[in-house]
Motif scaffolding. Structure first.
Motif, mmCIF file in Angstrom:
data_model
loop_
_atom_site.group_PDB
_atom_site.id
_atom_site.type_symbol
_atom_site.label_atom_id
_atom_site.label_comp_id
_atom_site.label_asym_id
_atom_site.label_seq_id
_atom_site.Cartn_x
_atom_site.Cartn_y
_atom_site.Cartn_z
ATOM 1 N N ILE A 246 102.635 -4.908 12.274
ATOM 2 C CA ILE A 246 101.439 -5.673 12.622
ATOM 3 C C ILE A 246 101.786 -6.740 13.654
ATOM 4 O O ILE A 246 101.054 -6.952 14.629
ATOM 5 C CB ILE A 246 100.806 -6.302 11.364
ATOM 6 N N GLY A 247 102.917 -7.432 13.459
ATOM 7 C CA GLY A 247 103.362 -8.425 14.441
ATOM 8 C C GLY A 247 103.689 -7.791 15.777
ATOM 9 O O GLY A 247 103.323 -8.319 16.839
ATOM 10 N N LEU A 248 104.371 -6.649 15.749
ATOM 11 C CA LEU A 248 104.768 -5.957 16.971
ATOM 12 C C LEU A 248 103.560 -5.521 17.792
ATOM 13 O O LEU A 248 103.424 -5.887 18.981
ATOM 14 C CB LEU A 248 105.623 -4.736 16.613
ATOM 15 N N PHE A 249 102.667 -4.740 17.183
ATOM 16 C CA PHE A 249 101.530 -4.202 17.932
ATOM 17 C C PHE A 249 100.514 -5.283 18.289
ATOM 18 O O PHE A 249 99.880 -5.214 19.350
ATOM 19 C CB PHE A 249 100.865 -3.071 17.143
ATOM 20 N N SER A 250 100.359 -6.285 17.437
ATOM 21 C CA SER A 250 99.426 -7.374 17.749
ATOM 22 C C SER A 250 99.893 -8.145 18.972
ATOM 23 O O SER A 250 99.092 -8.482 19.845
ATOM 24 C CB SER A 250 99.287 -8.319 16.550
ATOM 25 N N ALA A 251 101.196 -8.429 19.050
ATOM 26 C CA ALA A 251 101.730 -9.182 20.186
ATOM 27 C C ALA A 251 101.713 -8.341 21.458
ATOM 28 O O ALA A 251 101.546 -8.878 22.553
ATOM 29 C CB ALA A 251 103.146 -9.659 19.883
ATOM 30 N N LEU A 252 101.897 -7.035 21.344
ATOM 31 C CA LEU A 252 101.805 -6.173 22.520
ATOM 32 C C LEU A 252 100.370 -6.064 23.017
ATOM 33 O O LEU A 252 100.118 -5.863 24.201
ATOM 34 C CB LEU A 252 102.345 -4.770 22.198
ATOM 35 N N MET A 253 99.398 -6.218 22.095
ATOM 36 C CA MET A 253 97.979 -6.119 22.454
ATOM 37 C C MET A 253 97.365 -7.469 22.793
ATOM 38 O O MET A 253 96.290 -7.527 23.392
ATOM 39 C CB MET A 253 97.195 -5.499 21.301
ATOM 40 N N GLY A 254 98.002 -8.571 22.357
ATOM 41 C CA GLY A 254 97.435 -9.897 22.568
ATOM 42 C C GLY A 254 96.371 -10.263 21.571
ATOM 43 O O GLY A 254 95.477 -11.060 21.859
ATOM 44 N N VAL A 255 96.448 -9.700 20.363
ATOM 45 C CA VAL A 255 95.459 -9.987 19.328
ATOM 46 C C VAL A 255 96.108 -10.819 18.225
ATOM 47 O O VAL A 255 97.336 -10.855 18.086
ATOM 48 C CB VAL A 255 94.853 -8.693 18.739
ATOM 49 N N GLY A 256 95.272 -11.457 17.423
ATOM 50 C CA GLY A 256 95.770 -12.319 16.367
ATOM 51 C C GLY A 256 96.106 -11.602 15.080
ATOM 52 O O GLY A 256 96.432 -12.239 14.078
ATOM 53 N N GLY A 257 96.009 -10.286 15.076
ATOM 54 C CA GLY A 257 96.375 -9.514 13.894
ATOM 55 C C GLY A 257 95.223 -9.228 12.959
ATOM 56 O O GLY A 257 95.397 -8.514 11.964
ATOM 57 N N GLY A 258 94.035 -9.771 13.259
ATOM 58 C CA GLY A 258 92.903 -9.603 12.363
ATOM 59 C C GLY A 258 92.493 -8.154 12.170
ATOM 60 O O GLY A 258 92.308 -7.692 11.046
#
Length: 272
Positions: A155-167
């Motif tokens: 979740i941390g990996l893909f969220s940071a690659l996408m620029g999202v807060g993980g929601g």
């Protein structure tokens, strides 16, 4: 010295982008980069930002915006004792480690790779939102370690690659394992803190000194966009929320799913 006309055009485009992002966030009931990244990407396209940094800049700037909004959101949810604090404590290391890994990846990959990541995840999320079923569950409670830690890292990996807060990813994770959407949303505000802070630092480092960056950028963060986006999105979000009251919950889910598929199509088109 930046010419005044160029600066005014830059500010105007980013202000409109913030207004659109805020309205859509309020309409769909979701904040963060899922809305902001594609809007910023389009804005930076209009500003003729080089393709080599356009997606990186959208992602990094989105993470910078998420820092104060996630803190504010978490404080509000924490007062109501809504977040799953045990889950957040178990993710104190896995989620930031995923973000650090994403920052290292972002420093070396092209904007096309980031667009592909965003587009693929957007398709998966969009399909799930459109065809969501109560029966789509993997269990009645959250998994134990090491699977839980692995999920936090991803979740941390893909969220940071996408620029999202993980929601979007955390909500999907928790509801798939039987947790209520309300608890998932509250917990996601805490996940946003775990992602946005290391993500901001990572993207500042990853883009440091890049000569293709537009004015008032530090690393892959544009500060004009950050300063404009936060107050404008807060102003426009209630208008979007008011418009949403005329739609049913299922209609909103379908509309958001369609939006994600359109964004995915836009990114795939830009690549191929």
């Amino acid at each position: 010295m930046v010419p005044l006309q160029e600066l005014l055009w830059f500010v105007s485009v980013l202000a409109v982008a913030g207004a659109v992002a805020g309205f859509l966030a309020g309409l769909f009931g979701i904040g963060g980069g899922a809305i902001l990244v594609p809007v910023l990407y389009q804005a930076f396209t209009l500003l003729d930002t080089p393709d080599s940094v356009r997606m990186h800049l959208s992602v990094g700037t989105s993470l910078a915006v998420i820092v104060p909004t996630s803190i504010s959101s978490f404080r509000a949810h924490y007062k109501r004792k809504a977040p799953d604090m045990n889950l957040l404590k178990s993710w104190l290391f896995p989620v930031p480690l995923g973000v650090i890994a994403a920052s290292i990846i972002a420093a070396w990959v092209s904007g096309s790779v980031l667009r592909i990541v965003f587009a693929v995840v957007a398709v998966l999320v969009g399909v799930r939102m459109i065809f969501n079923r109560e029966s789509w569950r993997l269990g009645d409670d959250l998994p134990k370690n090491p699977l839980r830690a692995l999920c936090g890292f991803l979740i941390g990996l893909f969220s940071a690659l996408m620029g999202v807060g993980g929601g979007v990813l955390n909500n999907t994770f928790m509801t798939t394992y039987g947790r209520s959407v309300h608890q998932a949303v509250a917990t996601s505000s805490g996940v946003g803190i775990l992602i946005s802070w290391p993500g901001l630092i990572g993207y500042l480092w990853a883009g440091w000194g890049n000569p293709d960056l537009p004015i008032y950028s530090t690393g892959y963060v544009n500060w004009i966009a950050v300063v404009l986006t936060i107050p404008i999105t807060l102003l426009m979000a209630p208008l979007g929320a008011a418009a949403a009251h005329g739609l049913k919950s299922r209609q909103l889910e379908t509309a958001f799913g369609i939006f994600m598929l359109i964004v995915a199509g836009r990114f795939f088109w830009s690549i191929f």
